[in-house]
Design a protein around this motif. Sequence first.
Motif, PDB file in Angstrom:
ATOM      1  N   CYS A 108       0.946  -1.128  -0.164  1.00 21.22           N
ATOM      2  CA  CYS A 108      -0.184   0.040   0.000  1.00 21.22           C
ATOM      3  C   CYS A 108       0.890   1.190   0.003  1.00 21.22           C
ATOM      4  N   GLU A 109       0.391   2.212  -0.131  1.00 21.91           N
ATOM      5  CA  GLU A 109       1.050   3.688  -0.307  1.00 21.91           C
ATOM      6  C   GLU A 109       0.953   4.284   1.340  1.00 21.91           C
ATOM      7  N   VAL A 110      -0.240   4.270   1.845  1.00 20.57           N
ATOM      8  CA  VAL A 110      -0.786   4.777   2.938  1.00 20.57           C
ATOM      9  C   VAL A 110      -1.029   3.831   4.104  1.00 20.57           C
ATOM     10  N   ILE A 111      -0.786   4.163   5.242  1.00 23.67           N
ATOM     11  CA  ILE A 111      -1.279   3.125   6.253  1.00 23.67           C
ATOM     12  C   ILE A 111      -1.852   4.278   7.270  1.00 23.67           C
ATOM     13  N   VAL A 112      -3.194   3.800   7.455  1.00 26.19           N
ATOM     14  CA  VAL A 112      -4.106   4.701   8.722  1.00 26.19           C
ATOM     15  C   VAL A 112      -3.762   3.640   9.987  1.00 26.19           C
ATOM     16  N   PHE A 113      -3.088   4.248  10.911  1.00 21.20           N
ATOM     17  CA  PHE A 113      -2.994   3.486  11.922  1.00 21.20           C
ATOM     18  C   PHE A 113      -4.112   3.533  13.167  1.00 21.20           C
ATOM     19  N   CYS A 114      -4.776   2.785  13.437  1.00 19.29           N
ATOM     20  CA  CYS A 114      -5.929   3.009  14.524  1.00 19.29           C
ATOM     21  C   CYS A 114      -5.341   2.204  15.843  1.00 19.29           C
ATOM     22  N   GLY A 115      -4.575   2.909  16.665  1.00 18.20           N
ATOM     23  CA  GLY A 115      -3.960   2.371  17.876  1.00 18.20           C
ATOM     24  C   GLY A 115      -3.671   3.550  18.596  1.00 18.20           C
ATOM     25  N   VAL A 116      -2.196   3.296  19.384  1.00 20.78           N
ATOM     26  CA  VAL A 116      -1.838   4.394  19.837  1.00 20.78           C
ATOM     27  C   VAL A 116      -0.407   4.712  19.184  1.00 20.78           C
ATOM     28  N   ASP A 117       0.407   5.709  19.456  1.00 18.18           N
ATOM     29  CA  ASP A 117       1.519   6.395  18.909  1.00 18.18           C
ATOM     30  C   ASP A 117       2.828   5.354  18.689  1.00 18.18           C
ATOM     31  N   PHE A 118       2.932   4.502  19.535  1.00 22.60           N
ATOM     32  CA  PHE A 118       4.076   3.877  19.342  1.00 22.60           C
ATOM     33  C   PHE A 118       3.838   2.910  18.344  1.00 22.60           C
ATOM     34  N   MET A 119       2.707   2.383  18.314  1.00 27.71           N
ATOM     35  CA  MET A 119       2.445   1.354  17.046  1.00 27.71           C
ATOM     36  C   MET A 119       2.611   2.006  15.773  1.00 27.71           C
ATOM     37  N   ALA A 120       1.935   3.316  15.534  1.00 25.92           N
ATOM     38  CA  ALA A 120       2.279   3.895  14.311  1.00 25.92           C
ATOM     39  C   ALA A 120       3.653   4.224  14.145  1.00 25.92           C
ATOM     40  N   GLU A 121       4.519   4.577  15.153  1.00 28.27           N
ATOM     41  CA  GLU A 121       5.706   4.818  15.132  1.00 28.27           C
ATOM     42  C   GLU A 121       6.480   3.609  14.505  1.00 28.27           C
ATOM     43  N   ASP A 143      -3.259  12.635  19.464  1.00 27.19           N
ATOM     44  CA  ASP A 143      -3.054  12.394  21.231  1.00 27.19           C
ATOM     45  C   ASP A 143      -3.102  11.006  21.626  1.00 27.19           C
ATOM     46  N   ALA A 144      -3.158   9.972  20.907  1.00 27.57           N
ATOM     47  CA  ALA A 144      -3.582   8.660  21.424  1.00 27.57           C
ATOM     48  C   ALA A 144      -2.057   8.103  21.550  1.00 27.57           C
ATOM     49  N   SER A 145      -1.949   8.143  22.928  1.00 34.92           N
ATOM     50  CA  SER A 145      -0.446   7.602  23.239  1.00 34.92           C
ATOM     51  C   SER A 145      -0.586   6.545  24.463  1.00 34.92           C
ATOM     52  N   CYS A 146       0.460   6.148  24.786  1.00 30.23           N
ATOM     53  CA  CYS A 146       0.147   4.760  25.899  1.00 30.23           C
ATOM     54  C   CYS A 146       1.142   5.391  26.839  1.00 30.23           C
ATOM     55  N   PRO A 147       0.591   5.612  27.843  1.00 29.44           N
ATOM     56  CA  PRO A 147       1.193   6.315  29.037  1.00 29.44           C
ATOM     57  C   PRO A 147       2.589   5.503  29.857  1.00 29.44           C
ATOM     58  N   MET A 148       2.409   4.156  29.373  1.00 26.11           N
ATOM     59  CA  MET A 148       3.460   3.279  30.042  1.00 26.11           C
ATOM     60  C   MET A 148       4.952   3.508  28.809  1.00 26.11           C
ATOM     61  N   ALA A 149       4.393   3.873  27.753  1.00 26.25           N
ATOM     62  CA  ALA A 149       5.708   3.871  26.657  1.00 26.25           C
ATOM     63  C   ALA A 149       6.442   5.517  27.104  1.00 26.25           C
ATOM     64  N   GLU A 150       5.624   6.308  27.500  1.00 25.94           N
ATOM     65  CA  GLU A 150       6.285   7.415  27.759  1.00 25.94           C
ATOM     66  C   GLU A 150       6.895   7.644  29.212  1.00 25.94           C
ATOM     67  N   CYS A 207      -8.874   1.268  28.046  1.00 22.90           N
ATOM     68  CA  CYS A 207      -7.640   2.194  27.657  1.00 22.90           C
ATOM     69  C   CYS A 207      -8.187   3.355  27.058  1.00 22.90           C
ATOM     70  N   PRO A 208      -8.353   4.530  27.837  1.00 15.78           N
ATOM     71  CA  PRO A 208      -8.945   5.856  27.101  1.00 15.78           C
ATOM     72  C   PRO A 208      -8.256   6.215  25.724  1.00 15.78           C
ATOM     73  N   ASN A 209      -6.928   5.894  25.577  1.00 20.97           N
ATOM     74  CA  ASN A 209      -6.137   6.176  24.634  1.00 20.97           C
ATOM     75  C   ASN A 209      -6.741   5.625  23.390  1.00 20.97           C
ATOM     76  N   MET A 210      -6.711   4.177  23.414  1.00 16.23           N
ATOM     77  CA  MET A 210      -7.377   3.318  22.476  1.00 16.23           C
ATOM     78  C   MET A 210      -8.751   3.661  22.034  1.00 16.23           C
ATOM     79  N   LYS A 211      -9.358   4.198  22.985  1.00 16.46           N
ATOM     80  CA  LYS A 211     -10.762   4.603  22.409  1.00 16.46           C
ATOM     81  C   LYS A 211     -10.825   6.058  21.796  1.00 16.46           C
ATOM     82  N   LYS A 212      -9.909   6.820  21.623  1.00 21.41           N
ATOM     83  CA  LYS A 212      -9.989   7.964  21.057  1.00 21.41           C
ATOM     84  C   LYS A 212     -10.509   7.940  19.452  1.00 21.41           C
TER      85      LYS A 212
END
Length: 328
Positions: free
Chosen positions: A55-68, A85-92, A285-290
């Motif tokens: 594909c050319e584009v990925i729309v990532f529905c999850g939290v930031d570290f996954m898209a990263e 702003d969907a992030s994982c507090p543990m990752a930070e 997980c509030p971030n996963m629900k954004k």
Amino acid sequence: MPVDIEKTKEEILRLKEERKAVILSHNYQREEVQDIADFVGDSLELSRNAATMDCEVIVFCGVDFMAESASILSPEKTVLLSEMDASCPMAEMIQVSMPRSVRRVFAGYEVQPTFVFPHEFTLRDIKAKYPGVPVVAYVNTTAEVKAESDICCTSANVVKVIESLPDERVICIPDRNLSMWAAKNTKKQIIAWDGFCHVHDRVTKDNILTARKEHPHALLMAHPECRPEVLELADHVTSTSGMLRFAKASGAKEFIVGTEVGIMHRLGKENPDKVFYPLRKDMICPNMKKTTLNSILRELKEMKNVIKVPEEIRLPAKRALDRMLEIK
Ligand code: 13P
Ligand code: SF4
């Protein structure tokens, strides 16, 4: 189904074609997001897919570290995070380094079989304390932390990753519960760090005893981000997709599910003859629900939330991810 939801879905599908995009969703996403995605999975499956999808584009529905991670593995693709702003507090929680002024004096700790470093220590502090000891970074970390690590792992392969290393001691960051669970399942010495997931770490032994009483015939599955005393009482400890495989293969008809409630959707859909009870209804997980259908549509239209990792961080981070992905 209200007309506007149907319209949103049609528009998403149309734009997806036009952009040559795929939608990747984590197992914790909202039901309607999972249903419109091209692929739904756990962190390991999502990394593997991000690396190989045509594909050319990925729309990532999850939290930031996954898209990263997706962007690290496929820099030629445009990776969009559905909600910026969907992030994982543990990752930070864990940092590569901090200014000296906010660091405490390094105390000379003795190494224990499972040793947990307190929060104020950065990754570079730990590495300085244990020179040459490899760092296994849970994928729930920033790209910078991955870039300073030797290899990544997910909840699905942490033990395999540790066992793949020739060393007898490894540093495992940032989740203390995952690290302690790995320590129980390997003879190697684990040096851990004091991070945690606020969704899983809140589960108590009492929650298990109550759920067991309410559903005496159910098997209990728990995510390794739960505390050791909780995992001790589970029938099966595994990643989110591991739960899907376990429930499908099992002859049991009832299951208590010890992870974020988003997984209940696939469990129910893929096992219509079985019953699933959340271990706690508030494991959300509030971030996963954004992310909503509107987030996906907006990103496909505007392509604003582009995740791009600078090359000097991407290349060493990719080495750590690739090394994990090479393990079958
Ligand atoms: P999985 O890799 O098991 O899907 O877990 C990811 C996660 O964020 C757990 O909280
Ligand atoms: Fe992070 Fe926990 Fe949410 Fe997973 S469930 S994304 S570990 S906060």
